[in-house]
Scaffold this motif. Structure first.
Motif: not given
Length: 127
Positions: A74-80
């Protein structure tokens, strides 16, 4: 929602959204792996646990994809950072965005015949 794409990219086309998922050839995939050759359902881990091993089928394309589109729900989350660094060492970039934006980007980039792969979390996931 239905998405129409102009141009004639080869391979699977994400034609719309339905509930938590993506519509491809009449089927709905909540989590999705997609390459220029095929689309498959995917049960993704939480984003903080995402690793190269979870993406192995996508990274085995021959030739390797130019980059990986990562739809994070649903929203942008930075990958590890470890995943990003691992992919960069292999010469594969990673572009993270929310899953709806990634689905639209897939259509545009494939219409340009870009050799890419995508891993998309379900639309309502807060990965």
């Amino acid at each position: 929602m239905r998405m129409d794409r102009s141009g004639d990219g080869e391979g699977p086309v994400i034609s719309g959204f339905s509930g938590r998922g993506f519509v491809i050839d009449g089927g709905v995939y909540e989590g999705l792996w997609i390459t220029p050759a095929r689309a498959d359902g995917w049960l993704p881990p939480s984003i903080e646990k995402l690793s190269e091993a979870h993406l192995a089928p996508l990274l085995q394309l021959d030739p390797h994809p130019e980059f990986l589109l990562l739809g994070t729900g649903a929203r942008l989350i930075r990958p590890p950072q470890a995943l990003t660094a691992t992919l960069e060492r292999r010469g594969i970039g990673i572009e993270a965005m929310d899953s709806r934006a990634a689905a639209r980007a897939w259509g545009v980039l494939r219409a340009e015949l870009r050799w890419i792969a995508a891993a998309l979390y379900p639309l309502d996931a807060v990965a």
